[in-house]
Write an enzyme that holds these catalytic residues in place. Structure first.
Site, PDB file in Angstrom:
ATOM      1  N   ALA A 184      49.079  41.792  38.498  1.00 26.81           N
ATOM      2  CA  ALA A 184      48.638  40.738  39.432  1.00 26.81           C
ATOM      3  C   ALA A 184      48.985  39.322  38.977  1.00 26.81           C
ATOM      4  O   ALA A 184      48.532  38.353  39.593  1.00 26.81           O
ATOM      5  CB  ALA A 184      47.138  40.836  39.739  1.00 26.81           C
ATOM      6  N   GLY A 235      51.878  38.020  39.345  1.00 25.76           N
ATOM      7  CA  GLY A 235      52.652  37.520  40.498  1.00 25.76           C
ATOM      8  C   GLY A 235      51.733  37.141  41.648  1.00 25.76           C
ATOM      9  O   GLY A 235      51.997  36.172  42.376  1.00 25.76           O
ATOM     10  N   ASP A 236      50.646  37.893  41.802  1.00 29.54           N
ATOM     11  CA  ASP A 236      49.678  37.558  42.864  1.00 29.54           C
ATOM     12  C   ASP A 236      48.985  36.235  42.552  1.00 29.54           C
ATOM     13  O   ASP A 236      48.783  35.402  43.441  1.00 29.54           O
ATOM     14  CB  ASP A 236      48.629  38.676  43.002  1.00 29.54           C
TER      15      ASP A 236
HETATM   16  O1  RIB Z   1      50.255  43.155  42.177  1.00 30.34           O
HETATM   17  C1  RIB Z   1      49.339  44.025  41.577  1.00 30.34           C
HETATM   18  C2  RIB Z   1      48.805  44.987  42.579  1.00 30.34           C
HETATM   19  O2  RIB Z   1      49.836  45.844  43.020  1.00 30.34           O
HETATM   20  C3  RIB Z   1      47.723  45.900  42.077  1.00 30.34           C
HETATM   21  O3  RIB Z   1      46.441  45.345  42.205  1.00 30.34           O
HETATM   22  C4  RIB Z   1      47.938  47.166  42.873  1.00 30.34           C
HETATM   23  O4  RIB Z   1      46.885  47.469  43.730  1.00 30.34           O
HETATM   24  C5  RIB Z   1      49.251  46.965  43.618  1.00 30.34           C
HETATM   25  O5  RIB Z   1      49.045  46.621  44.931  1.00 30.34           O
END
Ligand code: RIB
Length: 306
Positions: free
Chosen positions: A251, A253-254
């Site tokens: 995560a 990148g998120d």
């Molecule tokens: O970017 C990470 C995410 O990728 C994780 O939380 C997993 O659920 C996938 O969607």
């Protein structure tokens, strides 16, 4: 200052995370270490990150009518993500991700999308008024392509900026790319989109230029511990990473994409938003898990700088 308004259209999963010495080879069974079950999903991670940074976030998604869906919803409520447009799908289970994290913090992930693949353009239309008044609409690719393109078309028709994180990567038409205000791929996704064999740091400049030629208005390529490359028609710049010891890069990148979108929505320049995003992503990799690793605005502010 009024709060930045974001609408996030995307996936929600429950992550089953195992820490292990290394990521297993095909056919191999490895004994791992600790296990954690935590809320994840690229869309949900980005929604939670933005809310923790102080944005007003509306999330458009589908979760299953099951215990995993309840767990995700409880976390959205805890951090203040608006769930008016999160549908409990009675026909499909919640999305689930199986994740192995190695001792360097790198991961391997496989996702069973479940209800995420049932998110329709009509679900997005229910949020049209929220999109109309948003500063930014934020998307990833863990939901059906037609829902992604429909959302981008709707946002553009309403004059709202679109930030697209093309993960997990799949082909994107030139027509769609041309409607994206800021494209945020990692180096592998950027390489895929331009048809290059790899996405080495040296090639980020070229890849970004090609993506702009293909139609994206601006591109921010994330380069892991090497920072990011930010480009638009006027040129490009490398932004250094904030140095930390990684525990879990899941995560990251998120965290980067959501904080970049928040920065843009707050009126920062693209380069300042990318500097802000490198700090948020750095803090996120110092902790295990996806949503559980997202820092608060205070923690980010304490790092100083932008
Ligand atoms: O970017 C990470 C995410 O990728 C994780 O939380 C997993 O659920 C996938 O969607």
């Amino acid at each position: 200052m009024s709060r930045a308004k974001l609408v996030v259209v995307g996936s929600s999963n429950i992550d089953m995370v195992v820490k292990a010495e290394r990521i297993p080879c095909p056919g191999e069974t490895l004994l791992g270490n600790e296990f954690a079950m935590v809320p994840g999903g690229k869309g949900a991670n980005q929604a939670v990150c933005a809310a923790k940074l102080g944005a007003d976030v509306k999330f458009v998604a589908r979760v299953g009518d099951d215990v995993f869906g309840e767990t995700s919803l409880a976390n959205f409520h805890r951090v203040g993500v608006n769930t008016e447009f999160v549908i409990k799908d009675t026909d499909h289970p919640s999305g689930v991700a199986l994740i192995v994290v190695d001792i360097a913090g790198e991961n391997a992930i496989v996702v069973a999308p479940g209800a995420n693949h049932a998110l329709t353009p009509a679900d997005v239309d229910r949020a049209a008024e929220a999109i109309r008044v948003a500063d930014v609409v934020l998307l990833q690719l863990e939901i059906p392509s037609e829902t992604v393109t429909h959302t981008i078309d709707l946002a553009r028709a309403l004059g709202v900026r679109v930030v697209l994180n093309p993960a997990p990567i799949r082909p994107i038409s030139r027509e769609t790319l041309a409607k994206v205000d800021v494209l945020v791929p990692n180096q592998h996704e950027a390489a895929y989109l331009v048809g290059a064999p790899s996405g080495l740091e040296l090639e980020a400049e070229l890849a970004a230029r090609k993506l702009i030629e293909l139609g994206a208005r601006a591109v921010v390529i994330t380069l892991g511990s090497n920072g990011a490359y930010v480009a638009d028609e006027s040129g490009g710049h490398f932004v250094e990473a904030y140095k930390v010891t990684a525990v879990d890069t899941t995560a990251a990148g998120d965290a980067f994409t959501a904080s970049l979108a928040c920065g843009i929505a707050e009126g920062m320049s693209l380069i300042d938003a990318a500097r802000f995003a490198t700090k948020v992503a750095a803090l996120s990799v110092t902790r295990l898990g996806a949503q559980s690793s997202m820092p608060s605005r205070d923690e980010v502010d304490r790092l100083g700088g932008i």
